[in-house]
Design a protein around this motif. Structure first.
Motif, PDB file in Angstrom:
ATOM      1  N   ASN A 101      -9.062  18.269  32.785  1.00  0.00           N
ATOM      2  CA  ASN A 101      -8.527  18.242  34.303  1.00  0.00           C
ATOM      3  C   ASN A 101      -7.091  18.958  34.826  1.00  0.00           C
TER       4      ASN A 101
ATOM      5  N   ILE B  58      -9.065  19.573  41.493  1.00  0.00           N
ATOM      6  CA  ILE B  58     -10.146  19.145  40.477  1.00  0.00           C
ATOM      7  C   ILE B  58     -11.129  19.391  39.368  1.00  0.00           C
TER       8      ILE B  58
ATOM      9  N   LYS C 278     -12.171  19.951  35.797  1.00  0.00           N
ATOM     10  CA  LYS C 278     -12.887  19.674  34.395  1.00  0.00           C
ATOM     11  C   LYS C 278     -13.094  20.525  33.658  1.00  0.00           C
TER      12      LYS C 278
END
Length: 79
Positions: A41, A53, A55
């Motif tokens: 993240n 955020i 990923k």
């Protein structure tokens, strides 16, 4: 203030070595406690007051992005 101005104010005096290696940095991240299922993240400021955020896989694409940043950033290439 803009994010870049704040960053400059607090961290502008820091200059990093040009020999910083994008591939090594990404490989080191693989050992970070925030790694989950091959992804990390990252908190990325999109605009003032908006941090998201993401990923992200630690792969060749990320190595390329980091390498490009290292080549263009004045923190790694002070003039």
């Amino acid at each position: 203030l803009e994010m870049s101005e704040l960053f400059e104010e607090f961290f502008g005096h820091i200059k990093l070595k040009k020999s910083f290696d994008a591939n090594r940095w990404v490989q080191e991240l693989k050992h970070d406690k925030k790694m989950r299922h091959g992804k990390m993240n990252f908190a990325i400021p999109v605009r003032n007051g908006d941090i998201r955020i993401f990923k992200t896989e630690l792969d060749d694409d990320l190595i390329s992005l980091v390498g490009e940043y290292l080549e263009t950033s004045r923190f790694f290439n002070p003039s």
